[in-house]
Design an enzyme around this catalytic site. Structure first.
Site, PDB file in Angstrom:
ATOM      1  N   ASP A 161      86.056  15.110  47.465  1.00 23.06           N
ATOM      2  CA  ASP A 161      87.392  14.610  47.135  1.00 23.06           C
ATOM      3  C   ASP A 161      87.908  13.712  48.253  1.00 23.06           C
ATOM      4  O   ASP A 161      87.646  13.960  49.431  1.00 23.06           O
ATOM      5  CB  ASP A 161      88.345  15.792  46.936  1.00 23.06           C
ATOM      6  N   GLY A 162      88.650  12.688  47.861  1.00 19.75           N
ATOM      7  CA  GLY A 162      89.321  11.840  48.845  1.00 19.75           C
ATOM      8  C   GLY A 162      88.861  10.391  48.888  1.00 19.75           C
ATOM      9  O   GLY A 162      89.349   9.625  49.715  1.00 19.75           O
ATOM     10  N   ARG A 186      91.940   7.974  48.252  1.00 16.17           N
ATOM     11  CA  ARG A 186      92.875   7.899  49.384  1.00 16.17           C
ATOM     12  C   ARG A 186      92.233   7.198  50.579  1.00 16.17           C
ATOM     13  O   ARG A 186      92.882   6.444  51.293  1.00 16.17           O
ATOM     14  CB  ARG A 186      93.349   9.311  49.760  1.00 16.17           C
ATOM     15  N   ARG A 200      90.277   1.402  44.938  1.00 17.98           N
ATOM     16  CA  ARG A 200      89.684   2.743  44.859  1.00 17.98           C
ATOM     17  C   ARG A 200      88.169   2.683  44.665  1.00 17.98           C
ATOM     18  O   ARG A 200      87.443   3.545  45.164  1.00 17.98           O
ATOM     19  CB  ARG A 200      90.332   3.533  43.714  1.00 17.98           C
ATOM     20  N   HIS A 240      84.916   4.800  46.249  1.00 14.35           N
ATOM     21  CA  HIS A 240      83.810   5.472  45.563  1.00 14.35           C
ATOM     22  C   HIS A 240      82.459   4.988  46.094  1.00 14.35           C
ATOM     23  O   HIS A 240      81.517   5.774  46.218  1.00 14.35           O
ATOM     24  CB  HIS A 240      83.916   5.270  44.051  1.00 14.35           C
ATOM     25  N   ASP A 254      87.904  16.546  33.523  1.00 16.33           N
ATOM     26  CA  ASP A 254      89.280  16.041  33.517  1.00 16.33           C
ATOM     27  C   ASP A 254      89.394  14.626  34.099  1.00 16.33           C
ATOM     28  O   ASP A 254      90.423  13.973  33.940  1.00 16.33           O
ATOM     29  CB  ASP A 254      90.200  16.999  34.287  1.00 16.33           C
ATOM     30  N   TRP A 275      88.009  12.102  33.004  1.00 16.56           N
ATOM     31  CA  TRP A 275      88.085  11.115  31.909  1.00 16.56           C
ATOM     32  C   TRP A 275      89.508  10.626  31.735  1.00 16.56           C
ATOM     33  O   TRP A 275      89.741   9.595  31.084  1.00 16.56           O
ATOM     34  CB  TRP A 275      87.597  11.733  30.595  1.00 16.56           C
ATOM     35  N   LEU A 283      64.941  20.889  48.727  1.00 15.04           N
ATOM     36  CA  LEU A 283      66.367  21.035  48.432  1.00 15.04           C
ATOM     37  C   LEU A 283      66.565  20.852  46.938  1.00 15.04           C
ATOM     38  O   LEU A 283      66.050  19.905  46.348  1.00 15.04           O
ATOM     39  CB  LEU A 283      67.169  19.957  49.185  1.00 15.04           C
ATOM     40  N   ARG A 318      92.344  23.837  46.391  1.00 15.51           N
ATOM     41  CA  ARG A 318      92.167  24.381  45.040  1.00 15.51           C
ATOM     42  C   ARG A 318      90.723  24.121  44.602  1.00 15.51           C
ATOM     43  O   ARG A 318      90.013  23.325  45.225  1.00 15.51           O
ATOM     44  CB  ARG A 318      93.166  23.763  44.063  1.00 15.51           C
ATOM     45  N   LEU A 319      90.329  24.800  43.503  1.00 13.04           N
ATOM     46  CA  LEU A 319      88.934  24.695  43.056  1.00 13.04           C
ATOM     47  C   LEU A 319      88.746  23.667  41.947  1.00 13.04           C
ATOM     48  O   LEU A 319      87.626  23.214  41.708  1.00 13.04           O
ATOM     49  CB  LEU A 319      88.405  26.062  42.608  1.00 13.04           C
ATOM     50  N   SER A 320      89.832  23.301  41.256  1.00 10.89           N
ATOM     51  CA  SER A 320      89.772  22.226  40.260  1.00 10.89           C
ATOM     52  C   SER A 320      88.605  22.376  39.274  1.00 10.89           C
ATOM     53  O   SER A 320      87.862  21.425  39.029  1.00 10.89           O
ATOM     54  CB  SER A 320      89.711  20.860  40.951  1.00 10.89           C
TER      55      SER A 320
HETATM   56  C1  IPE Z   1      86.384  11.338  44.589  1.00 10.02           C
HETATM   57  O1  IPE Z   1      87.646  11.332  45.124  1.00 10.02           O
HETATM   58  C2  IPE Z   1      86.191  12.313  43.458  1.00 10.02           C
HETATM   59  C3  IPE Z   1      85.843  11.642  42.184  1.00 10.02           C
HETATM   60  C4  IPE Z   1      86.416  11.979  41.040  1.00 10.02           C
HETATM   61  C5  IPE Z   1      84.825  10.606  42.140  1.00 10.02           C
HETATM   62  P1  IPE Z   1      88.975  10.945  44.307  1.00 10.02           P
HETATM   63  O2  IPE Z   1      88.686   9.786  43.427  1.00 10.02           O
HETATM   64  O3  IPE Z   1      89.509  12.170  43.662  1.00 10.02           O
HETATM   65  O4  IPE Z   1      89.912  10.475  45.504  1.00 10.02           O
HETATM   66  P2  IPE Z   1      91.447  10.822  45.746  1.00 10.02           P
HETATM   67  O5  IPE Z   1      91.601  12.323  45.589  1.00 10.02           O
HETATM   68  O6  IPE Z   1      92.214  10.052  44.723  1.00 10.02           O
HETATM   69  O7  IPE Z   1      91.701  10.372  47.138  1.00 10.02           O
HETATM   70 MG    MG Z   2      90.921  13.607  44.154  1.00 14.09          MG
END
Ligand code: IPE
Ligand code: MG
Length: 203
Positions: A2-3, A6, A15, A19, A50, A52, A114, A148-150
């Site tokens: 995540d992140g 941001r 954004r 990615h 979610d 989508w 792995l 959170r675990l989302s």
């Molecule tokens: C990557 O982070 C997770 C994906 C869904 C690809 P985010 O896209 O959720 O980035 P933030 O949380 O908006 O910063």
């Molecule tokens: Mg996010």
């Protein structure tokens, strides 16, 4: 993972650039995990069911990125004995992506170093309802500062040790992974029983 968004926004980038940086982090972290003797399996949450709900252009950019990286990375995975498996629903994915997934899984099926699972169109609740369960999770790391675990591996994480880190996923390094493992090894895992010392004292 995540992140990404941001991370990009803070740099004045779109954004999608976040990615792409996130995909570079995947490569680094998979290499680190494959080298680490204590890590036999790693599951990365790439796209939740979610997700989508995001704008169509972001979803399309993510799907293109998955397909490209599957094609680029699968020979590297095969060479490094990394077995790739994509978990989650496949019926809503583009046929080209599905073909890339099939090819990557086939090319890496012998990997014994792995077991790398990438969760795409994944929902833990749906997986539980469909009895598509994975092995238990020992350590669950969430980047990006949320706690959170989302809908990720809810069943499998019944006794997972949780580590939440502030770094955005593109900034997460092999050293951060090592630090999370060090933290994991400080945790006393009792699985509802008593510590070994207490059990010894009663006998
Ligand atoms: C990557 O982070 C997770 C994906 C869904 C690809 P985010 O896209 O959720 O980035 P933030 O949380 O908006 O910063
Ligand atoms: Mg996010």
């Amino acid at each position: 993972m995540d992140g990404n968004g941001r991370w990009a926004t803070r740099r004045g980038l779109p954004r999608s650039a976040g990615h792409r940086a996130g995909a570079r982090a995947v490569r680094r972290l998979v290499e680190a995990a494959a080298r680490h003797p204590a890590i036999a399996a790693l599951t990365l949450y790439a796209f939740s069911s979610d997700n989508w709900r995001r704008p169509a252009d972001e979803v399309a950019a993510l799907m293109r990125l998955f397909e490209r990286h599957l094609r680029i990375e699968s020979p590297r995975c095969a060479a490094n004995s990394v077995r790739l498996e994509i978990v989650g629903r496949r019926d809503r994915l583009d046929p080209r992506l599905r073909a890339a997934i099939d090819a990557a899984e086939l090319a890496t099926r012998g990997g014994a170093h792995l077991h790398l699972r990438i969760a795409v169109d994944y929902s833990a609740r749906d997986a539980i309802a469909a009895r598509q369960l994975l092995p238990d999770v020992d350590l669950l790391i969430r980047t990006g500062g949320e706690r959170r675990l989302s809908d990720f591996l809810l069943w499998e994480s019944a006794y997972a040790e949780l580590v939440f880190v502030e770094q955005m996923w593109p900034d997460f390094t092999a050293a951060d992974l090592a630090a999370a493992l060090t933290e994991f090894h400080t945790r006393a895992r009792r699985f509802g029983a008593l510590p070994a010392a207490a059990l010894g004292a009663t006998s």
